[in-house]
Scaffold this motif. Structure first.
Motif, PDB file in Angstrom:
ATOM      1  N   ILE A  16       0.820  -1.293  -0.100  1.00  0.00           N
ATOM      2  CA  ILE A  16      -0.147  -0.075  -0.138  1.00  0.00           C
ATOM      3  C   ILE A  16       0.908   1.147   0.042  1.00  0.00           C
ATOM      4  CG2 ILE A  16      -1.623   1.193   1.480  1.00  0.00           C
ATOM      5  CD1 ILE A  16      -3.089  -1.449   2.213  1.00  0.00           C
ATOM      6  N   SER A  17       1.895   1.316   0.738  1.00  0.00           N
ATOM      7  CA  SER A  17       2.971   2.453   0.942  1.00  0.00           C
ATOM      8  C   SER A  17       3.609   2.675  -0.569  1.00  0.00           C
ATOM      9  CB  SER A  17       3.898   2.247   1.857  1.00  0.00           C
ATOM     10  OG  SER A  17       3.019   2.329   3.179  1.00  0.00           O
ATOM     11  N   ILE A  18       3.809   1.726  -1.210  1.00  0.00           N
ATOM     12  CA  ILE A  18       4.585   1.940  -2.471  1.00  0.00           C
ATOM     13  C   ILE A  18       3.542   2.870  -3.493  1.00  0.00           C
ATOM     14  CG2 ILE A  18       5.284   0.987  -4.760  1.00  0.00           C
ATOM     15  CD1 ILE A  18       6.367  -1.392  -2.996  1.00  0.00           C
ATOM     16  N   VAL A  19       2.166   2.476  -3.319  1.00  0.00           N
ATOM     17  CA  VAL A  19       1.347   3.257  -4.179  1.00  0.00           C
ATOM     18  C   VAL A  19       1.010   4.552  -3.629  1.00  0.00           C
ATOM     19  CG1 VAL A  19      -1.083   3.211  -5.241  1.00  0.00           C
ATOM     20  CG2 VAL A  19       0.652   1.069  -4.989  1.00  0.00           C
ATOM     21  N   THR A  20       0.763   4.605  -2.396  1.00  0.00           N
ATOM     22  CA  THR A  20       0.208   5.946  -1.893  1.00  0.00           C
ATOM     23  C   THR A  20       1.545   7.024  -1.514  1.00  0.00           C
ATOM     24  OG1 THR A  20       0.432   4.878   0.534  1.00  0.00           O
ATOM     25  CG2 THR A  20      -1.686   4.654  -0.824  1.00  0.00           C
ATOM     26  N   ALA A  21       2.642   6.547  -1.240  1.00  0.00           N
ATOM     27  CA  ALA A  21       3.746   7.448  -0.819  1.00  0.00           C
ATOM     28  C   ALA A  21       4.021   8.668  -1.821  1.00  0.00           C
ATOM     29  CB  ALA A  21       4.884   6.610  -0.102  1.00  0.00           C
ATOM     30  N   PRO A  22       3.939   8.170  -3.290  1.00  0.00           N
ATOM     31  CA  PRO A  22       4.350   9.340  -4.091  1.00  0.00           C
ATOM     32  C   PRO A  22       3.308  10.406  -4.233  1.00  0.00           C
ATOM     33  CG  PRO A  22       4.638   6.889  -5.005  1.00  0.00           C
ATOM     34  CD  PRO A  22       3.982   6.983  -3.860  1.00  0.00           C
ATOM     35  N   VAL A  23       2.199  10.256  -3.657  1.00  0.00           N
ATOM     36  CA  VAL A  23       1.042  11.309  -3.346  1.00  0.00           C
ATOM     37  C   VAL A  23       0.614  11.873  -2.277  1.00  0.00           C
ATOM     38  CG1 VAL A  23       0.459  10.750  -5.756  1.00  0.00           C
ATOM     39  CG2 VAL A  23      -0.869   9.453  -3.968  1.00  0.00           C
ATOM     40  N   GLY A  24       1.620  11.266  -1.409  1.00  0.00           N
ATOM     41  CA  GLY A  24       1.437  12.095  -0.047  1.00  0.00           C
ATOM     42  C   GLY A  24       0.168  11.560   0.816  1.00  0.00           C
ATOM     43  N   VAL A  25      -0.330  10.272   0.439  1.00  0.00           N
ATOM     44  CA  VAL A  25      -1.341   9.636   1.172  1.00  0.00           C
ATOM     45  C   VAL A  25      -0.835   8.669   1.894  1.00  0.00           C
ATOM     46  CG1 VAL A  25      -3.493   8.421   0.934  1.00  0.00           C
ATOM     47  CG2 VAL A  25      -3.040  10.435  -0.803  1.00  0.00           C
ATOM     48  N   SER A  26      -1.209   8.455   3.257  1.00  0.00           N
ATOM     49  CA  SER A  26      -1.060   7.556   4.079  1.00  0.00           C
ATOM     50  C   SER A  26      -1.629   6.230   3.854  1.00  0.00           C
ATOM     51  CB  SER A  26      -1.220   7.964   5.540  1.00  0.00           C
ATOM     52  OG  SER A  26      -1.436   6.885   6.611  1.00  0.00           O
ATOM     53  N   GLY A  27      -1.056   5.175   3.822  1.00  0.00           N
ATOM     54  CA  GLY A  27      -1.553   3.780   3.476  1.00  0.00           C
ATOM     55  C   GLY A  27      -2.504   3.514   4.685  1.00  0.00           C
ATOM     56  N   ALA A  28      -2.483   3.935   5.906  1.00  0.00           N
ATOM     57  CA  ALA A  28      -3.376   3.431   6.952  1.00  0.00           C
ATOM     58  C   ALA A  28      -4.881   3.510   6.949  1.00  0.00           C
ATOM     59  CB  ALA A  28      -3.087   4.608   7.935  1.00  0.00           C
ATOM     60  N   VAL A  29      -5.458   4.299   5.904  1.00  0.00           N
ATOM     61  CA  VAL A  29      -6.672   4.343   5.537  1.00  0.00           C
ATOM     62  C   VAL A  29      -7.155   3.098   4.726  1.00  0.00           C
ATOM     63  CG1 VAL A  29      -6.582   5.852   3.572  1.00  0.00           C
ATOM     64  CG2 VAL A  29      -8.742   5.826   5.050  1.00  0.00           C
ATOM     65  N   PHE A  30      -6.352   2.687   3.771  1.00  0.00           N
ATOM     66  CA  PHE A  30      -6.454   1.460   3.294  1.00  0.00           C
ATOM     67  C   PHE A  30      -6.167   0.218   3.744  1.00  0.00           C
ATOM     68  CE2 PHE A  30      -5.691   4.898   0.032  1.00  0.00           C
ATOM     69  CZ  PHE A  30      -7.099   4.726  -0.685  1.00  0.00           C
ATOM     70  N   LEU A  31      -5.436   0.251   4.987  1.00  0.00           N
ATOM     71  CA  LEU A  31      -5.239  -0.892   5.795  1.00  0.00           C
ATOM     72  C   LEU A  31      -6.404  -1.307   6.458  1.00  0.00           C
ATOM     73  CD1 LEU A  31      -1.547  -0.349   7.195  1.00  0.00           C
ATOM     74  CD2 LEU A  31      -2.251  -2.294   5.916  1.00  0.00           C
ATOM     75  N   LEU A  32      -7.435  -0.476   6.693  1.00  0.00           N
ATOM     76  CA  LEU A  32      -8.548  -0.749   7.730  1.00  0.00           C
ATOM     77  C   LEU A  32      -9.280  -1.792   7.285  1.00  0.00           C
ATOM     78  CD1 LEU A  32     -10.097   2.981   8.268  1.00  0.00           C
ATOM     79  CD2 LEU A  32      -9.383   1.623   9.923  1.00  0.00           C
ATOM     80  N   PRO A  33      -9.511  -2.114   5.972  1.00  0.00           N
ATOM     81  CA  PRO A  33     -10.366  -3.440   5.838  1.00  0.00           C
ATOM     82  C   PRO A  33      -9.548  -4.367   6.153  1.00  0.00           C
ATOM     83  CG  PRO A  33     -10.435  -1.868   3.755  1.00  0.00           C
ATOM     84  CD  PRO A  33      -9.448  -1.274   4.727  1.00  0.00           C
ATOM     85  N   VAL A  34      -8.349  -4.310   5.656  1.00  0.00           N
ATOM     86  CA  VAL A  34      -7.408  -5.553   6.121  1.00  0.00           C
ATOM     87  C   VAL A  34      -7.259  -5.724   7.690  1.00  0.00           C
ATOM     88  CG1 VAL A  34      -4.911  -6.599   6.010  1.00  0.00           C
ATOM     89  CG2 VAL A  34      -5.836  -5.272   4.185  1.00  0.00           C
ATOM     90  N   ARG A 175       4.864  18.935  -4.645  1.00  0.00           N
ATOM     91  CA  ARG A 175       4.949  19.883  -3.543  1.00  0.00           C
ATOM     92  C   ARG A 175       3.938  19.330  -2.461  1.00  0.00           C
ATOM     93  NH1 ARG A 175       2.803  26.487  -3.352  1.00  0.00           N
ATOM     94  NH2 ARG A 175       3.319  26.613  -1.467  1.00  0.00           N
ATOM     95  N   VAL A 176       2.782  18.821  -2.857  1.00  0.00           N
ATOM     96  CA  VAL A 176       1.962  18.523  -1.706  1.00  0.00           C
ATOM     97  C   VAL A 176       2.065  17.280  -0.975  1.00  0.00           C
ATOM     98  CG1 VAL A 176      -0.413  17.769  -1.594  1.00  0.00           C
ATOM     99  CG2 VAL A 176       0.101  19.719  -2.880  1.00  0.00           C
ATOM    100  N   ALA A 177       2.849  16.354  -1.746  1.00  0.00           N
ATOM    101  CA  ALA A 177       3.115  15.100  -1.157  1.00  0.00           C
ATOM    102  C   ALA A 177       4.064  15.243   0.144  1.00  0.00           C
ATOM    103  CB  ALA A 177       3.517  14.060  -1.976  1.00  0.00           C
ATOM    104  N   PRO A 178       5.215  15.843   0.052  1.00  0.00           N
ATOM    105  CA  PRO A 178       5.912  15.728   1.311  1.00  0.00           C
ATOM    106  C   PRO A 178       5.488  16.275   2.412  1.00  0.00           C
ATOM    107  CG  PRO A 178       6.986  16.396  -0.648  1.00  0.00           C
ATOM    108  CD  PRO A 178       5.802  16.365  -1.164  1.00  0.00           C
ATOM    109  N   ALA A 179       4.533  17.579   2.218  1.00  0.00           N
ATOM    110  CA  ALA A 179       3.991  18.156   3.356  1.00  0.00           C
ATOM    111  C   ALA A 179       2.928  17.562   3.781  1.00  0.00           C
ATOM    112  CB  ALA A 179       3.528  19.802   2.892  1.00  0.00           C
ATOM    113  N   ALA A 180       2.283  16.615   3.124  1.00  0.00           N
ATOM    114  CA  ALA A 180       0.860  16.158   3.599  1.00  0.00           C
ATOM    115  C   ALA A 180       1.430  14.902   4.233  1.00  0.00           C
ATOM    116  CB  ALA A 180       0.128  15.488   2.580  1.00  0.00           C
ATOM    117  N   LEU A 181       2.567  14.171   3.931  1.00  0.00           N
ATOM    118  CA  LEU A 181       3.126  13.057   4.674  1.00  0.00           C
ATOM    119  C   LEU A 181       3.619  13.569   5.982  1.00  0.00           C
ATOM    120  CD1 LEU A 181       4.826  10.788   2.254  1.00  0.00           C
ATOM    121  CD2 LEU A 181       2.740  10.136   3.399  1.00  0.00           C
TER     122      LEU A 181
END
Length: 261
Positions: A16-34, A175-181
């Motif tokens: 999940i982190s491989i996909v979400t890190a480039p755009v600044g989204v935490s993978g935690a939210v997609f871990l919820l179903p797991v 610019r957004v991704a590092p700040a969001a992470l």
């Protein structure tokens, strides 16, 4: 938890982190179903477990971004200034008020589904697009406060909401991704600590994190986030915006299904 459960947790965090890190989204939210369906983490313990995942996973991508100078400027500080008090407030609300999650999920779906579609349309439209103006200091802090409160209540990464909003205004994903992470990491650290304190002073609420699961998922996210952040400069802005829009719509659809069932 046996070794197979630990391997599943690590693999889920990594992928999940491989996909979400480039755009600044935490993978935690997609871990919820797991966590809820496969690993049987009880609610509300899943919220601090997700925050713990963010704390462990965050440095992998952040270190990559820092080395490239991606954490400079005012944006990370403004987001953190608003989100930190918000996540403490959200944790207190989660423990003592426990608002209905269905309403929240439907509200998030109503925000992210059209926002993700908007990002797709704006990206695919064959017109010259320049970066939009900043929101300004006060609106940015207030936006981060609202997102931080939601993150404290439900354990979602702030980047999953802040990223699409800022990118939708025309701000570059690079610019957004590092700040969001960075915002997600700091608020998750504060939020996880808040839940640990509340677990000690409010026994019986089952709000302590699942330490083993949070650490194992987080170690997977640490490795995956470093890989994702390394890949970001090799991906064109167009692809990053389409990926962010896709993740926003996927998250919105996930919450819509959960809120209606």
């Amino acid at each position: 938890m046996d070794w197979s459960g630990g391997l599943l947790a690590w693999t889920a965090g990594f992928a999940i982190s491989i996909v979400t890190a480039p755009v600044g989204v935490s993978g935690a939210v997609f871990l919820l179903p797991v966590q809820l369906s496969l690993l049987q983490v009880p609610s509300p313990s899943v919220t601090p477990t997700n925050l713990l995942y963010n704390v462990v996973a965050g440095p992998g991508a952040l270190l990559r971004y820092h080395r490239r100078g991606g954490l400079g400027g005012r944006l990370p500080g403004l987001l953190i200034a608003g989100a930190v008090p918000g996540v403490v407030l959200g944790a207190v609300i989660r423990v003592f008020a426990i608002p209905g999650p269905e309403v929240f999920r439907l509200l998030v779906a109503a925000l992210l589904l059209p926002l993700g579609l908007w990002l797709w349309i704006r990206t695919l439209r064959p017109l010259h697009r320049t970066e939009g103006p900043d929101l300004g200091s006060r609106p940015t802090v207030l936006l981060a406060l609202a997102v931080g409160t939601a993150g404290g209540i439900y354990g979602i990464g702030g980047g999953s909401l802040i990223g699409p909003i800022l990118a939708g205004r025309g701000m570059s994903v690079a610019r957004v991704a590092p700040a969001a992470l960075a915002c997600t990491f700091v608020t998750s650290l504060v939020g996880a600590g808040t839940y640990v304190v509340l677990a000690a002073v409010a026994p019986g609420h089952n709000i302590a994190p699942d330490w083993f699961l949070g650490l194992v998922c987080g170690l997977g996210g640490l490795c995956g986030g470093a890989v994702g952040a390394h890949l970001q400069p090799r991906l064109p802005e167009r692809s990053l915006r389409l990926l962010l829009g896709t993740l926003a719509m996927a998250l919105g659809a996930l919450y819509a299904v959960q809120g209606l069932t």
